[in-house]
Design a protein around this motif. Structure first.
Motif, PDB file in Angstrom:
ATOM      1  N   SER A 124     -98.044  93.084 -23.617  1.00 56.99           N
ATOM      2  CA  SER A 124     -96.737  92.599 -23.174  1.00 56.99           C
ATOM      3  C   SER A 124     -96.132  93.595 -22.196  1.00 56.99           C
ATOM      4  O   SER A 124     -95.928  94.762 -22.529  1.00 56.99           O
ATOM      5  CB  SER A 124     -95.799  92.432 -24.378  1.00 56.99           C
ATOM      6  OG  SER A 124     -96.313  91.470 -25.273  1.00 56.99           O
ATOM      7  N   GLN A 127     -89.732  94.510 -20.272  1.00 60.03           N
ATOM      8  CA  GLN A 127     -88.805  93.417 -19.993  1.00 60.03           C
ATOM      9  C   GLN A 127     -88.635  93.224 -18.488  1.00 60.03           C
ATOM     10  O   GLN A 127     -88.342  94.166 -17.760  1.00 60.03           O
ATOM     11  CB  GLN A 127     -87.455  93.713 -20.623  1.00 60.03           C
ATOM     12  CG  GLN A 127     -86.383  92.668 -20.354  1.00 60.03           C
ATOM     13  CD  GLN A 127     -86.687  91.321 -20.979  1.00 60.03           C
ATOM     14  OE1 GLN A 127     -87.217  90.448 -20.323  1.00 60.03           O
ATOM     15  NE2 GLN A 127     -86.342  91.164 -22.240  1.00 60.03           N
ATOM     16  N   ASN A 128     -88.864  92.010 -18.044  1.00 60.59           N
ATOM     17  CA  ASN A 128     -88.774  91.686 -16.627  1.00 60.59           C
ATOM     18  C   ASN A 128     -87.332  91.807 -16.146  1.00 60.59           C
ATOM     19  O   ASN A 128     -86.422  91.227 -16.716  1.00 60.59           O
ATOM     20  CB  ASN A 128     -89.300  90.259 -16.413  1.00 60.59           C
ATOM     21  CG  ASN A 128     -89.476  89.915 -14.954  1.00 60.59           C
ATOM     22  OD1 ASN A 128     -88.541  90.040 -14.176  1.00 60.59           O
ATOM     23  ND2 ASN A 128     -90.665  89.468 -14.585  1.00 60.59           N
ATOM     24  N   LEU A 131     -85.614  88.563 -15.506  1.00 56.06           N
ATOM     25  CA  LEU A 131     -85.058  87.914 -16.692  1.00 56.06           C
ATOM     26  C   LEU A 131     -83.683  88.491 -17.009  1.00 56.06           C
ATOM     27  O   LEU A 131     -82.762  87.757 -17.374  1.00 56.06           O
ATOM     28  CB  LEU A 131     -85.998  88.094 -17.888  1.00 56.06           C
ATOM     29  CG  LEU A 131     -87.136  87.081 -18.024  1.00 56.06           C
ATOM     30  CD1 LEU A 131     -88.076  87.495 -19.137  1.00 56.06           C
ATOM     31  CD2 LEU A 131     -86.600  85.686 -18.284  1.00 56.06           C
ATOM     32  N   LEU A 156     -83.564  82.285 -23.139  1.00 52.46           N
ATOM     33  CA  LEU A 156     -84.979  82.116 -22.804  1.00 52.46           C
ATOM     34  C   LEU A 156     -85.338  80.640 -22.731  1.00 52.46           C
ATOM     35  O   LEU A 156     -86.084  80.209 -21.845  1.00 52.46           O
ATOM     36  CB  LEU A 156     -85.856  82.833 -23.832  1.00 52.46           C
ATOM     37  CG  LEU A 156     -87.363  82.800 -23.562  1.00 52.46           C
ATOM     38  CD1 LEU A 156     -87.683  83.440 -22.225  1.00 52.46           C
ATOM     39  CD2 LEU A 156     -88.128  83.482 -24.681  1.00 52.46           C
ATOM     40  N   TYR A 159     -84.139  79.331 -19.546  1.00 49.36           N
ATOM     41  CA  TYR A 159     -84.985  79.862 -18.468  1.00 49.36           C
ATOM     42  C   TYR A 159     -86.246  79.009 -18.312  1.00 49.36           C
ATOM     43  O   TYR A 159     -86.634  78.653 -17.193  1.00 49.36           O
ATOM     44  CB  TYR A 159     -85.359  81.311 -18.780  1.00 49.36           C
ATOM     45  CG  TYR A 159     -86.164  81.998 -17.697  1.00 49.36           C
ATOM     46  CD1 TYR A 159     -85.532  82.704 -16.677  1.00 49.36           C
ATOM     47  CD2 TYR A 159     -87.552  81.957 -17.701  1.00 49.36           C
ATOM     48  CE1 TYR A 159     -86.269  83.339 -15.683  1.00 49.36           C
ATOM     49  CE2 TYR A 159     -88.296  82.581 -16.713  1.00 49.36           C
ATOM     50  CZ  TYR A 159     -87.647  83.270 -15.703  1.00 49.36           C
ATOM     51  OH  TYR A 159     -88.382  83.886 -14.718  1.00 49.36           O
ATOM     52  N   THR A 192     -94.115  85.402 -14.689  1.00 49.55           N
ATOM     53  CA  THR A 192     -93.096  85.725 -15.682  1.00 49.55           C
ATOM     54  C   THR A 192     -93.182  84.773 -16.865  1.00 49.55           C
ATOM     55  O   THR A 192     -93.129  85.194 -18.034  1.00 49.55           O
ATOM     56  CB  THR A 192     -91.686  85.649 -15.064  1.00 49.55           C
ATOM     57  OG1 THR A 192     -91.602  86.562 -13.978  1.00 49.55           O
ATOM     58  CG2 THR A 192     -90.628  86.003 -16.093  1.00 49.55           C
ATOM     59  N   ASN A 195     -96.130  85.637 -19.048  1.00 52.32           N
ATOM     60  CA  ASN A 195     -95.848  86.816 -19.877  1.00 52.32           C
ATOM     61  C   ASN A 195     -94.947  86.466 -21.056  1.00 52.32           C
ATOM     62  O   ASN A 195     -95.146  86.944 -22.179  1.00 52.32           O
ATOM     63  CB  ASN A 195     -95.184  87.901 -19.027  1.00 52.32           C
ATOM     64  CG  ASN A 195     -96.119  88.478 -17.976  1.00 52.32           C
ATOM     65  OD1 ASN A 195     -97.336  88.379 -18.091  1.00 52.32           O
ATOM     66  ND2 ASN A 195     -95.553  89.083 -16.945  1.00 52.32           N
ATOM     67  N   VAL A 196     -93.957  85.625 -20.794  1.00 55.47           N
ATOM     68  CA  VAL A 196     -93.031  85.209 -21.856  1.00 55.47           C
ATOM     69  C   VAL A 196     -93.778  84.478 -22.961  1.00 55.47           C
ATOM     70  O   VAL A 196     -93.586  84.756 -24.151  1.00 55.47           O
ATOM     71  CB  VAL A 196     -91.918  84.319 -21.261  1.00 55.47           C
ATOM     72  CG1 VAL A 196     -91.197  83.549 -22.361  1.00 55.47           C
ATOM     73  CG2 VAL A 196     -90.916  85.165 -20.485  1.00 55.47           C
ATOM     74  N   TRP A 197     -94.643  83.557 -22.580  1.00 55.95           N
ATOM     75  CA  TRP A 197     -95.373  82.780 -23.588  1.00 55.95           C
ATOM     76  C   TRP A 197     -96.279  83.665 -24.433  1.00 55.95           C
ATOM     77  O   TRP A 197     -96.296  83.552 -25.660  1.00 55.95           O
ATOM     78  CB  TRP A 197     -96.198  81.686 -22.906  1.00 55.95           C
ATOM     79  CG  TRP A 197     -95.436  80.409 -22.746  1.00 55.95           C
ATOM     80  CD1 TRP A 197     -94.536  80.114 -21.767  1.00 55.95           C
ATOM     81  CD2 TRP A 197     -95.478  79.272 -23.602  1.00 55.95           C
ATOM     82  NE1 TRP A 197     -94.030  78.855 -21.957  1.00 55.95           N
ATOM     83  CE2 TRP A 197     -94.585  78.308 -23.065  1.00 55.95           C
ATOM     84  CE3 TRP A 197     -96.188  78.960 -24.750  1.00 55.95           C
ATOM     85  CZ2 TRP A 197     -94.394  77.059 -23.656  1.00 55.95           C
ATOM     86  CZ3 TRP A 197     -96.000  77.712 -25.343  1.00 55.95           C
ATOM     87  CH2 TRP A 197     -95.118  76.783 -24.804  1.00 55.95           C
ATOM     88  N   ASN A 200     -94.211  85.899 -26.807  1.00 52.88           N
ATOM     89  CA  ASN A 200     -93.269  85.308 -27.752  1.00 52.88           C
ATOM     90  C   ASN A 200     -93.807  84.111 -28.525  1.00 52.88           C
ATOM     91  O   ASN A 200     -93.116  83.610 -29.416  1.00 52.88           O
ATOM     92  CB  ASN A 200     -91.999  84.879 -27.010  1.00 52.88           C
ATOM     93  CG  ASN A 200     -91.214  86.057 -26.487  1.00 52.88           C
ATOM     94  OD1 ASN A 200     -90.488  86.718 -27.214  1.00 52.88           O
ATOM     95  ND2 ASN A 200     -91.355  86.335 -25.188  1.00 52.88           N
ATOM     96  N   THR A 370     -82.132  95.056 -24.103  1.00 55.44           N
ATOM     97  CA  THR A 370     -83.291  94.420 -23.464  1.00 55.44           C
ATOM     98  C   THR A 370     -84.246  95.410 -22.810  1.00 55.44           C
ATOM     99  O   THR A 370     -85.450  95.194 -22.818  1.00 55.44           O
ATOM    100  CB  THR A 370     -82.841  93.399 -22.396  1.00 55.44           C
ATOM    101  OG1 THR A 370     -82.037  94.058 -21.418  1.00 55.44           O
ATOM    102  CG2 THR A 370     -82.087  92.246 -23.015  1.00 55.44           C
TER     103      THR A 370
END
Length: 499
Positions: A124, A127-128, A131, A156, A159, A192, A195-197, A200, A370
């Protein structure tokens, strides 16, 4: 997810269904298009209610492969989600005769989960910052309430919904969305989202953090297959097609949302329906459930007074004493309470005389939880903290139209300038008619449960087939004004417009 497997799933898209018809449905009820301000006002009246919920119920845990299969005749294809190694049940490794844990076998069974857990953490990225830009932009309007009501949202989730919207738009419509998301292109946005998927999406038998996306289409319109493939491959978006406005499609849409939010938002979803002129509905859901790393003891839960803006009430407070990092910022203080094998729940207390809205606008707050727990302007120290927090169950049902308009996403709400060409070439005049976000969060001694969904619904800008008539009041005419109950309030004749 392997690309080959995904393409196999996408290949299941029925060409006849995506192409469905060469012509848009010929007959549509006449539709009066009103100003953006009126659309926003009407949507607020319809969707601006706050619903109260009973205590949370435990939803079913998804299958071990992580995919919640939604059986519907409207399905075109269903996304294949990432997989996670499962956390072993310790009870399976206790000797029934001695009652002792077979530690060697248990540790061996734990290895796949442990390896997957640490790989997810190491893979991971930080933090972007894009975001963070999005969060700092949307949080003040979403969480600020003029009448002291509870507000809760999932930034999120919003987003991800707007990310899908950017994929089905083009030109200035897309640029406005990317600007709010803080991304320069679809390429960087897709990275992005990926990466989130992968960071999380968790369903390992210990923590449940499920993301899900879908698109609902009118089966009488020809849609761009490439766009549906991109939504499936980059955004894990399942596709469904049917007749908007039908009971079948409305029921399927509500059932899909309830399935992917653990039935936590059934009252909000009950109000969802698609207009017969609906061209597309994008829906994004998130369901989260995790235990505290250090659970609260029910034995010390006790009643205490909570000072609401409208007066004092009595409720159950959970108590715990531990050494924690105490954060002291400008106009607030904060501690975090760890969730097992995942993140934290931050508890932020505004200073005396300071409203939550003022704290939300403090940029140091977002930075603190964050990206940098020791953000400049926020001091921290290890203290023995006697934590007392009320058990709560809060929910919101928020109309997003005014918020999105204020952020600069305007073109998609105006069918005369919106550009949905990546989705379909059949219709030029498409506009976003509904944008709604519902969320709910509850905590108790064991942990935290939360769910949210966002719906973005687009309709045709007007009837494609309509007879024309000239109605010119160039001779004496009548007028009447009626009330809301159809009472005749005024009636008259106009023989001379200007006397």
């Amino acid at each position: 997810m392997k690309p080959d497997n995904l393409m196999d799933a996408i290949g299941a898209i029925d060409n006849e269904m995506t192409a469905a018809a060469d012509q848009y449905r010929k007959k549509r009820p006449f539709k009066l298009i009103i100003s953006l301000a009126s659309v926003a006002a009407c949507a607020l009246l319809v969707f601006g209610s706050i619903f109260l919920f009973s205590h949370r119920t435990q939803p079913d845990i998804p299958p071990s492969d992580g995919n919640i299969l939604f059986d519907s005749p409207l399905a075109i294809t269903q996304a294949v989600y990432p997989t996670r190694a499962q956390y072993p049940d310790i009870n399976d490794y206790i000797d029934p005769e001695t009652g002792y844990l077979d530690d060697a076998r248990y540790q061996k069974a734990l290895e796949p989960w442990s390896s997957d857990y640490h790989r997810r953490l190491s893979d991971s990225p930080p933090q972007n910052t894009n975001l963070n830009h999005f969060y700092s932009t949307v949080l003040p309007p979403l969480l600020t309430s003029s009448n002291n009501e509870n507000r809760v949202c999932s930034p999120l989730n919003l987003y991800l919904a707007l990310s899908m919207l950017s994929e089905v738009t083009e030109g200035e419509s897309r640029r406005q969305i990317l600007d709010v998301l803080g991304e320069s292109s679809l390429h960087t946005l897709c990275q992005t989202v990926s990466n989130v998927w992968h960071a999380n999406y968790i369903f390992d038998g210990h923590t449940t953090s499920l993301l899900s996306n879908s698109i609902w289409l009118d089966d009488a319109i020809k849609y761009d297959r490439t766009t549906l493939e991109k939504l499936a491959s980059h955004y894990y978006t399942s596709s469904f097609a049917g007749e908007p406005g039908s009971d079948e499609m409305d029921t399927a849409l509500r059932d899909w949302i309830n399935t992917h939010t653990g039935d936590l938002l059934t009252k909000e979803a009950a109000g969802l329906s698609l207009d017969p002129d609906t061209v597309m509905a994008l829906v994004s859901c998130i369901y989260f459930q995790a235990s505290w790393e250090d659970a609260f003891s029910p034995k010390v839960t006790s009643e205490a007074v909570f000072h609401t803006p409208n007066g004092d009430i009595t409720c159950d407070f959970m108590h715990q004493t531990n050494i924690k990092t105490f954060f002291d910022g400008e106009n607030f203080s904060a501690v975090s309470h760890a969730l097992a094998y995942t993140g934290n729940m931050w508890l932020i207390l505004p200073d005396e005389g300071v409203s939550p809205a003022q704290v939300i606008r403090n940029p140091k707050l977002l930075t603190m939880f964050t990206t940098d727990h020791t953000a400049k302007g926020v001091s921290s120290q290890k203290l023995l903290v006697n934590l007392s927090v009320p058990k709560f169950d809060v929910s919101s049902d928020i109309d997003l139209i005014d918020t999105l308009l204020s952020l600069g996403i305007t073109d998609v709400f105006d069918y005369t300038v919106s550009d949905f060409s990546p989705l379909t070439q059949d219709i030029e005049e498409i506009y976003l008619s509904q944008a709604r976000h519902a969320a709910r969060v509850s905590i108790d001694e064991e942990g935290c449960t939360a769910a949210a969904y966002t719906t973005l619904i687009a309709e045709a800008g007007g009837a494609l087939v309509a007879d024309e008539i000239d109605f010119v009041l160039n001779r004496p005419f009548l007028f009447a004004i009626t009330g809301s109950d159809n009472s005749l309030l005024f009636i008259g004749t106009v023989n001379t417009p200007l006397e």
